[in-house]
Write a protein that holds these residues in place. Structure first.
Motif, PDB file in Angstrom:
ATOM      1  N   MET A  67       0.820  -1.214   0.000  1.00 38.14           N
ATOM      2  CA  MET A  67       0.000   0.000   0.000  1.00 38.14           C
ATOM      3  C   MET A  67       0.851   1.260   0.000  1.00 38.14           C
ATOM      4  O   MET A  67       0.462   2.286  -0.540  1.00 38.14           O
ATOM      5  CB  MET A  67      -0.901   0.008   1.242  1.00 38.14           C
ATOM      6  CG  MET A  67      -2.018  -1.020   1.217  1.00 38.14           C
ATOM      7  SD  MET A  67      -3.267  -0.668  -0.009  1.00 38.14           S
ATOM      8  CE  MET A  67      -4.156   0.655   0.752  1.00 38.14           C
ATOM      9  N   PHE A  68       2.005   1.181   0.648  1.00 37.62           N
ATOM     10  CA  PHE A  68       2.844   2.373   0.791  1.00 37.62           C
ATOM     11  C   PHE A  68       3.850   2.553  -0.342  1.00 37.62           C
ATOM     12  O   PHE A  68       4.598   3.512  -0.351  1.00 37.62           O
ATOM     13  CB  PHE A  68       3.583   2.328   2.141  1.00 37.62           C
ATOM     14  CG  PHE A  68       2.704   2.700   3.296  1.00 37.62           C
ATOM     15  CD1 PHE A  68       2.548   4.031   3.665  1.00 37.62           C
ATOM     16  CD2 PHE A  68       2.010   1.731   3.995  1.00 37.62           C
ATOM     17  CE1 PHE A  68       1.724   4.366   4.729  1.00 37.62           C
ATOM     18  CE2 PHE A  68       1.187   2.062   5.053  1.00 37.62           C
ATOM     19  CZ  PHE A  68       1.035   3.381   5.423  1.00 37.62           C
ATOM     20  N   GLN A  69       3.874   1.639  -1.272  1.00 36.32           N
ATOM     21  CA  GLN A  69       4.836   1.759  -2.374  1.00 36.32           C
ATOM     22  C   GLN A  69       4.416   2.881  -3.320  1.00 36.32           C
ATOM     23  O   GLN A  69       3.227   3.115  -3.523  1.00 36.32           O
ATOM     24  CB  GLN A  69       4.925   0.445  -3.178  1.00 36.32           C
ATOM     25  CG  GLN A  69       5.381  -0.761  -2.381  1.00 36.32           C
ATOM     26  CD  GLN A  69       6.781  -0.619  -1.821  1.00 36.32           C
ATOM     27  OE1 GLN A  69       7.641   0.019  -2.422  1.00 36.32           O
ATOM     28  NE2 GLN A  69       6.999  -1.201  -0.652  1.00 36.32           N
ATOM     29  N   THR A  70       5.395   3.539  -3.886  1.00 36.75           N
ATOM     30  CA  THR A  70       5.075   4.630  -4.819  1.00 36.75           C
ATOM     31  C   THR A  70       5.032   4.129  -6.265  1.00 36.75           C
ATOM     32  O   THR A  70       4.345   4.702  -7.096  1.00 36.75           O
ATOM     33  CB  THR A  70       6.118   5.763  -4.698  1.00 36.75           C
ATOM     34  OG1 THR A  70       7.403   5.178  -4.738  1.00 36.75           O
ATOM     35  CG2 THR A  70       5.930   6.539  -3.420  1.00 36.75           C
ATOM     36  N   GLU A  71       5.792   3.066  -6.559  1.00 35.11           N
ATOM     37  CA  GLU A  71       5.816   2.521  -7.921  1.00 35.11           C
ATOM     38  C   GLU A  71       4.838   1.345  -8.011  1.00 35.11           C
ATOM     39  O   GLU A  71       4.798   0.505  -7.100  1.00 35.11           O
ATOM     40  CB  GLU A  71       7.216   2.017  -8.281  1.00 35.11           C
ATOM     41  CG  GLU A  71       8.287   3.082  -8.260  1.00 35.11           C
ATOM     42  CD  GLU A  71       8.086   4.134  -9.339  1.00 35.11           C
ATOM     43  OE1 GLU A  71       7.622   3.773 -10.437  1.00 35.11           O
ATOM     44  OE2 GLU A  71       8.358   5.314  -9.069  1.00 35.11           O
ATOM     45  N   TRP A  72       4.104   1.284  -9.106  1.00 37.21           N
ATOM     46  CA  TRP A  72       3.099   0.223  -9.227  1.00 37.21           C
ATOM     47  C   TRP A  72       3.745  -1.161  -9.306  1.00 37.21           C
ATOM     48  O   TRP A  72       3.183  -2.141  -8.817  1.00 37.21           O
ATOM     49  CB  TRP A  72       2.168   0.457 -10.421  1.00 37.21           C
ATOM     50  CG  TRP A  72       2.777   0.201 -11.767  1.00 37.21           C
ATOM     51  CD1 TRP A  72       3.445   1.087 -12.535  1.00 37.21           C
ATOM     52  CD2 TRP A  72       2.771  -1.032 -12.493  1.00 37.21           C
ATOM     53  NE1 TRP A  72       3.863   0.498 -13.697  1.00 37.21           N
ATOM     54  CE2 TRP A  72       3.461  -0.800 -13.715  1.00 37.21           C
ATOM     55  CE3 TRP A  72       2.244  -2.295 -12.258  1.00 37.21           C
ATOM     56  CZ2 TRP A  72       3.631  -1.796 -14.669  1.00 37.21           C
ATOM     57  CZ3 TRP A  72       2.421  -3.274 -13.219  1.00 37.21           C
ATOM     58  CH2 TRP A  72       3.113  -3.035 -14.405  1.00 37.21           C
ATOM     59  N   GLU A  73       4.967  -1.244  -9.887  1.00 34.42           N
ATOM     60  CA  GLU A  73       5.631  -2.542 -10.000  1.00 34.42           C
ATOM     61  C   GLU A  73       5.932  -3.117  -8.612  1.00 34.42           C
ATOM     62  O   GLU A  73       5.777  -4.320  -8.380  1.00 34.42           O
ATOM     63  CB  GLU A  73       6.939  -2.422 -10.780  1.00 34.42           C
ATOM     64  CG  GLU A  73       6.778  -2.090 -12.254  1.00 34.42           C
ATOM     65  CD  GLU A  73       6.922  -0.594 -12.516  1.00 34.42           C
ATOM     66  OE1 GLU A  73       6.630   0.204 -11.605  1.00 34.42           O
ATOM     67  OE2 GLU A  73       7.297  -0.233 -13.647  1.00 34.42           O
ATOM     68  N   ALA A  74       6.366  -2.216  -7.709  1.00 33.94           N
ATOM     69  CA  ALA A  74       6.684  -2.667  -6.348  1.00 33.94           C
ATOM     70  C   ALA A  74       5.419  -3.118  -5.635  1.00 33.94           C
ATOM     71  O   ALA A  74       5.394  -4.147  -4.940  1.00 33.94           O
ATOM     72  CB  ALA A  74       7.367  -1.546  -5.587  1.00 33.94           C
ATOM     73  N   LEU A 109      -5.588  -3.680  -1.831  1.00 35.13           N
ATOM     74  CA  LEU A 109      -4.345  -3.440  -2.580  1.00 35.13           C
ATOM     75  C   LEU A 109      -4.550  -3.732  -4.068  1.00 35.13           C
ATOM     76  O   LEU A 109      -4.067  -2.982  -4.930  1.00 35.13           O
ATOM     77  CB  LEU A 109      -3.214  -4.304  -1.995  1.00 35.13           C
ATOM     78  CG  LEU A 109      -1.839  -4.137  -2.639  1.00 35.13           C
ATOM     79  CD1 LEU A 109      -1.386  -2.684  -2.636  1.00 35.13           C
ATOM     80  CD2 LEU A 109      -0.796  -5.000  -1.935  1.00 35.13           C
ATOM     81  N   GLY A 110      -5.297  -4.799  -4.366  1.00 31.03           N
ATOM     82  CA  GLY A 110      -5.559  -5.137  -5.767  1.00 31.03           C
ATOM     83  C   GLY A 110      -6.347  -4.048  -6.470  1.00 31.03           C
ATOM     84  O   GLY A 110      -5.969  -3.572  -7.556  1.00 31.03           O
ATOM     85  N   TRP A 111      -7.428  -3.634  -5.838  1.00 32.04           N
ATOM     86  CA  TRP A 111      -8.258  -2.581  -6.458  1.00 32.04           C
ATOM     87  C   TRP A 111      -7.478  -1.280  -6.590  1.00 32.04           C
ATOM     88  O   TRP A 111      -7.640  -0.534  -7.563  1.00 32.04           O
ATOM     89  CB  TRP A 111      -9.524  -2.333  -5.616  1.00 32.04           C
ATOM     90  CG  TRP A 111     -10.535  -3.448  -5.612  1.00 32.04           C
ATOM     91  CD1 TRP A 111     -11.124  -4.007  -4.516  1.00 32.04           C
ATOM     92  CD2 TRP A 111     -11.090  -4.118  -6.742  1.00 32.04           C
ATOM     93  NE1 TRP A 111     -11.996  -4.996  -4.875  1.00 32.04           N
ATOM     94  CE2 TRP A 111     -12.001  -5.084  -6.263  1.00 32.04           C
ATOM     95  CE3 TRP A 111     -10.910  -4.027  -8.131  1.00 32.04           C
ATOM     96  CZ2 TRP A 111     -12.722  -5.937  -7.079  1.00 32.04           C
ATOM     97  CZ3 TRP A 111     -11.638  -4.874  -8.947  1.00 32.04           C
ATOM     98  CH2 TRP A 111     -12.528  -5.815  -8.422  1.00 32.04           C
ATOM     99  N   LYS A 112      -6.642  -1.014  -5.607  1.00 32.89           N
ATOM    100  CA  LYS A 112      -5.853   0.225  -5.675  1.00 32.89           C
ATOM    101  C   LYS A 112      -4.986   0.230  -6.941  1.00 32.89           C
ATOM    102  O   LYS A 112      -4.892   1.242  -7.642  1.00 32.89           O
ATOM    103  CB  LYS A 112      -4.970   0.342  -4.428  1.00 32.89           C
ATOM    104  CG  LYS A 112      -4.226   1.670  -4.356  1.00 32.89           C
ATOM    105  CD  LYS A 112      -3.165   1.685  -3.279  1.00 32.89           C
ATOM    106  CE  LYS A 112      -2.278   2.917  -3.467  1.00 32.89           C
ATOM    107  NZ  LYS A 112      -1.051   2.867  -2.724  1.00 32.89           N
TER     108      LYS A 112
END
Lengths: 651, 514
Positions: free
Chosen positions: A303-310, A426-429
């Motif tokens: 949730m706290f990651q800034t990059e979508w890959e992470a 997290l998935g929907w985000k």
């Protein structure tokens, strides 16, 4: 006419040929037309044919399974046997087949996506991954299955190696290999511990490795723990999250499928069989709760990651650990449903994301909308739905199954609902973030074929014959025979409050959709370098495990250097040589001293012995002494003669 | 079976060593007008012929029997009952294979040495003879003779062709070997005079004939088997090398040519462990049973210390040496377990270990020859090699297979031996087996780190370091590395024939112990 009995041999041969095609592509792929993808494709088709042939054989004989067992390292009938064998059953054949289809789609997709610097390595990796995955699912023994897992790990390493020349990429590939190798070593150690007391260690529903009545011995418990822990490491749960959130330049689709999805599928091939052999053990429930905690930590980190890959890496890790937790706490059927949906869904989503990313519009550039862009985004959303377990997909059946099984236990039910909700958020985000992506050009329609097929494969109707994927209690939506029932048998009776369970499931999904929308609009990165920023950094970096591990290794390195230095430099190069030199010199000096003393005393003694007679003789030689001597000797002789006459001895 | 294969294995290398020393140099008419010693072809041919005899001996052995095969026996020094008594069985067959594979490869690896190639090849041939003799000898005196003979070529190989501090390393190696041999000689004399009629024959001494024998020393009574066991253990521990008696090995690893380090690690170490197995199982089965926990403890300490020290290394030579120390530990764990799988695993692992150590040493040698250094990391943790996998992919593959075998990955030779050892050891010594697992994790850490530092990385940096010109394997290098890699994979995938050869002998020996 090929006999059905030869099916195991054909399966092994086709797996070996596929692996060999991987070797050939790796070695000479650059010189082959189309970097050898046709060669890998050809042998994927051969393996698919072998799987169909083996499946057909089972159908013809109306048999549940065929077993083919041979001794490999130790005679099969002895304790400690390490045999190799093939379990030709529907479960193995279907899941190995799914792996082959997935690999074929991946192989086709490599050409659609932006090109990799060394595509032959990716082609080769696909061959190894498909062969390894098939071996893991078809193996009769954990040994062969671990061999399959090794191939899949090698494939993951290879797929990350298209950019080995870059420093950060090489670190990423090595970390992948190292962490997976840790897991593999633990699994082998555990299997060895279990194998010591029985012959042979094979998957079989009828034979439990450790019967509950007898109870597990220490070595068996330790063996189970190690084997299970080693396998779970392959899913990269906490504390191995750091790798999943590390940035890299390898295509996200390649990275997630080759380094996460395939290893997870191969691992589940062993885990599901293992659950049938060791499911009664306490260790499973302990690991189940640990995995739920890991799911929670992975979701928070994602949730706290800034990059979508992470975020994606953390999300898959949380999903895979959630599926493993379901396996440990509920049933293999539910776990399989979730991991199949997760793998296919995540792959479809990542494929769409990669397509959109490659067409992304730079700042202030013109953007396009509608057309295939909207289709790509829709397919991405469907991928997320398939992974989460939205009604209609196979994973929905798994989620509902778990909820139903845990409903009587409030703690487990709460854990199931909350983990479902968090995982979904997290998935929907990720989905909401994708929906806001602006692109400059339309992806070609043909590039959407692969995610579409992946989504179709994850539909519930394909797996359990129900339109809603088993989400609807009672199976009112069932339109076809259930593949899951063929694989695992008929499901056990559920709870009575099915409507409540269904309601809770739908509620959790809707709630998570809204929460994810809100979360996708928030900036999760605190400003400055205060306490909040530090905590954020710890969470984003995978809870600082890397730093802790580095410090531990540094400490260990320092301690060992000191110990080695003490032994080698001080003891062997300094103290012992000095001590030996001192001893040898002291001994030599002592001997020299004794020798000198003996020589001196000897000389003195000799001198004394010689001096007196010599001086006496010298006096005799001296003329002044001669008359005194003659007088003395004469007087002496006269006195002696007098006494001798007196005694009558002389007459 | 042809009955003189073992003698041929022993004689051919010595004949080759003498012949190649006297053959004249052949001048080449190339640009450099180099004179090439023709003797190296003789050296290679005789070594290969000896190896062929070795492989033939093992291949023609009958499985499912513990009896010695290809036996050769005649009196040598009759007045002291010393016999030339040679044979192969399940215990030494893997080592015959190992030595047969190893020495032609070592001669090929030193093919283009500029100085003293005759001497080096000659000494390698003497080593081949000595190792085969030590492995096949069935007479205590003969075994000690050949074992002692192995020490001298190493002294010259290190002392003449080594690096800066070679004299010191050579001196240390010979002193250590002599001290070790002195212990062995003392044990040998004690055994000889403890049995009536006096004999050195392992066959005559087998079956617990020394059990209960006592001798008087300085007014105290002592048990012959216990004292002899301790003397033999200490004598071999110096050469094995067992921690903390490993200092000379580290020194030699730093200073000796890498092919010599390979001979030390891949031949000397397994043969030392073999002699320990052979003598203790045959001569003192009861004592071995009592000392088994001590062997396991020593093995575990070696495993852990070796692996821990390996983590700190930044030089391939020292890394190789510490891995060797660690691997000796796993061999001892298998021996000490006294279970059939564990012991068979230890016997098999010697072959796999020898091949893997040879592979590691030879690829380190290639790196050293091409770049002039075997450091893979600077003191500050920086890189020395970069991107070698891109320029020399075959070297990377060879190293990958070797690393996989050292980490006991399924399908590699190391997996077979290690898994059997752990299976055998877990039931009796679970803690030791777990510690072996931890050492495996440490080994994985340091070997993967080494692999990254050597083979993967930034091409831009590598250009700065001159590694961009790194060339892949030549045909000659491929020719000698291919059998090594193929053997590692073959013995990992299809171990059954060799296991079937080893198992009956081990089961028979263990039945005497238990």
């Amino acid at each position: 006419m090929i006999q059905n009995q030869s099916a195991p041999f054909i399966l092994v041969l086709s797996i070996a040929l596929l692996a060999l095609s991987g070797v050939i592509t790796l070695a000479w792929g650059r010189k082959l037309p189309r970097n050898g993808d046709w060669l890998v494709g050809l042998f994927l088709a051969v393996l698919a044919g072998a799987l169909i042939f083996a499946g057909n054989g089972l159908v013809e004989e109306a048999s549940r399974a065929h077993v083919w067992l041979r001794g490999w390292i130790w005679p099969v009938d002895r304790e400690g046997a390490v045999p190799a064998g093939i379990l030709q059953d529907p479960q193995g054949l279907v899941l190995a087949g799914l792996g082959v289809i997935f690999a074929a789609l991946l192989l086709a997709g490599v050409r659609v996506l932006p090109s990799q610097p060394r595509p032959e390595r990716t082609h080769s990796a696909i061959a190894f991954a498909a062969a390894g995955c098939a071996l893991s699912w078809l193996a009769l023994t954990p040994w062969l299955a671990l061999g399959g897992l090794s191939l899949v790990i090698f494939a993951g390493f290879l797929s990350l190696g298209s950019r080995w020349d870059a420093e950060e990429e090489s670190e990423l590939a090595i970390r992948f290999g190292r962490e997976r190798a840790f897991g593999l070593i633990l699994s082998i150690l555990g299997a060895c511990a279990l194998a010591g007391g029985r012959a042979p260690l094979i998957w079989s529903k009828a034979q439990h490795w450790i019967t509950a009545a007898q109870g597990a011995s220490l070595s068996e418990t330790v063996g189970s723990v190690l084997l299970l822990a080693g396998l779970l490491v392959q899913l990269q749960p906490f504390p191995l999250l750091s790798w999943t959130v590390s940035p890299g330049r390898t295509s996200p689709w390649i990275r997630i499928t080759m380094a996460q999805v395939f290893p997870a599928w191969a691992t589940f091939g062993i885990l599901i069989r293992l659950q049938m052999s060791l499911g009664d053990q306490m260790v499973f429930s302990v690991f189940g709760w640990m995995l739920l905690a890991s799911t929670l930590l992975a979701v928070i980190s994602g949730m706290f990651q800034t990059e979508w890959e992470a975020s994606l890496g953390a999300w898959f890790s949380s999903g895979a650990t959630l599926a493993a937790a379901i396996l440990c706490l509920a049933s293999p059927q539910a776990a399989l449903a979730l991991i199949v949906g997760l793998g296919l869904g995540v792959s479809a989503f990542t494929c769409c994301q990669s397509l959109l990313q490659s067409a992304e519009a730079p700042l202030n550039d013109e953007t396009v909308a509608g057309g295939t862009v909207i289709w790509a985004k829709t397919a991405g959303f469907f991928g997320i739905a398939a992974a989460i377990g939205v009604a209609g997909f196979v994973s929905a059946g798994g989620q509902i199954d778990w909820l139903m099984q845990s409903w009587h236990d409030p703690a487990q039910a709460a854990a199931a609902l909350s983990s479902l909700a968090l995982f979904s958020i997290l998935g929907w985000k990720l989905g909401w973030m994708m929906s806001r992506r602006k692109v400059a050009s339309m992806p070609h329609w043909s590039s959407l074929v692969i995610p579409t097929i992946l989504i179709l494969l994850s539909l519930g109707v394909a797996w359990n014959g129900a339109i809603l994927g088993g989400a609807l209690p009672g199976g009112a939506d069932k339109v076809a025979p259930s593949l899951m029932e063929l694989l695992f048998g008929a499901p056990t009776a559920g709870v009575e409050e099915t409507a409540t369970v269904f309601g809770a499931y739908i509620g959790a999904l809707i709630l998570s959709l809204g929460a994810a929308y809100w979360a996708s609009l928030q900036t999760m990165q605190p400003e400055g370098d205060g306490f909040a920023a530090k905590i954020h950094h710890v969470i984003v970096s995978g809870y600082g495990v890397d730093r802790l591990a580095k410090r531990t290794i540094d400490g260990m390195t320092w301690a060992t250097s000191q110990a080695d230095s003490l032994i080698e430099k001080n003891v062997w190069q300094n103290w012992i040589p000095k001590a030996l030199t001192t001893v040898i010199r002291s001994t030599a000096n002592g001997i020299v001293r004794v020798d000198t003393a003996v020589s001196l005393n000897g000389r003195n003694l000799v001198r004394r012995c010689i001096d007196s007679p010599a001086k006496f003789l010298q006096l005799i030689q001296n003329g002044d002494v001669q008359w005194y001597l003659l007088f003395g000797m004469g007087s002496g002789l006269v006195i002696l003669a007098h006494y001798l006459f007196g005694a009558g001895m002389l007459r | 079976m042809f009955n003189y294969l073992i003698s041929l294995m022993i004689i051919l290398p010595v004949v080759g060593a003498v012949l190649q020393g006297f053959l004249p140099d052949v001048s080449t008419r190339g640009e450099n007008h180099l004179s090439r010693p023709a003797g190296r072809w003789v050296a290679l041919a005789t070594s290969l012929l000896s190896s062929l005899c070795g492989i033939l001996t093992v291949v023609s052995m009958q499985a499912a029997t513990a009896d010695p095969q290809a036996t050769e026996s005649f009196a040598w020094i009759g007045s002291y009952a010393i016999h030339y008594d040679m044979a192969v069985d399940g215990l030494n067959a893997p080592l015959v294979l190992l030595i047969s594979i190893l020495f032609p490869i070592l001669i090929s690896a030193e093919w283009n040495r500029r100085t003293g190639v005759r001497g080096m090849h000659g000494l390698f041939l003497v080593l081949q003879t000595a190792f085969i003799g030590a492995v096949c000898a069935q007479d205590l005196f003969l075994q000690l003779f050949f074992w002692a003979l192995t020490a001298f070529p190493f002294y010259f190989l290190i002392g003449i062709w080594g690096t800066r501090d070679r004299e010191s390393a050579a001196f240390r190696s010979i002193v250590t070997a002599c001290v070790g041999n002195a212990f062995l000689l003392a044990a040998l004399i004690l055994i000889y005079y403890s049995i009536d009629p006096h004999t050195f024959s392992l066959h005559d001494l087998a079956g617990g004939k020394l059990n209960g024998k006592m001798f008087e020393f300085l007014g105290y009574e002592a048990s012959v088997p216990v004292v002899a066991f301790v003397l033999i253990s200490i004598g071999l521990a110096f050469r094995a090398p067992i921690w903390p008696l490993h200092g000379w090995f580290m020194h030699a690893a730093e200073e000796a040519p890498l092919s010599v380090v390979v001979a030390l690690g891949a031949a000397s170490v397994p043969v030392a462990v073999y002699i320990f197995e052979r003598l203790t199982c045959t001569l003192f089965p009861e004592t071995l049973l009592h000392f088994a926990p001590a062997i396991v403890i020593v093995g575990t300490v070696n495993l852990l210390v070796g692996a821990l020290c390996a983590v700190t290394q930044r030089n391939l030579r020292k890394l190789l040496a510490f891995i060797c120390v660690s691997q000796v530990g796993i061999l001892l764990l298998g021996v000490g377990s006294l279970s059939s799988p564990g012991f068979v695993g230890a016997v098999y692992q010697k072959l796999a270990l020898g091949l893997a150590i040879a592979g590691f040493g030879l690829f380190a040698n290639l790196l050293g020859e091409r770049s002039g250094t075997t450091d893979f990391r600077t003191e500050s943790g920086g890189r020395v090699f970069d991107g070698i996998a891109l320029q020399a992919p075959t070297v990377a593959v060879v190293a990958g297979v070797v690393v996989a075998s050292l980490l006991a990955f399924p399908g590699s030779g190391g997996f077979v031996g290690s898994s059997l050892i752990i299976i055998g050891a877990f039931s009796s010594y679970p803690v030791a087996a777990l510690l072996a697992g931890i050492s495996g994790l440490l080994a994985a850490y340091c070997l993967f780190t080494m692999y990254r530092y050597v083979f993967l990385g930034s091409l831009a940096d590598s250009e700065q370091n001159g590694a961009a010109t790194f060339t892949d394997l030549t045909i000659r290098e491929k020719l000698y590395l291919l059998p090594l890699v193929a053997s590692l994979l073959f013995f990992g995938i299809y171990p059954k024939p060799l296991i079937e050869l080893v198992r009956p002998t081990v089961v028979t020996l263990l039945s005497m112990v238990k």
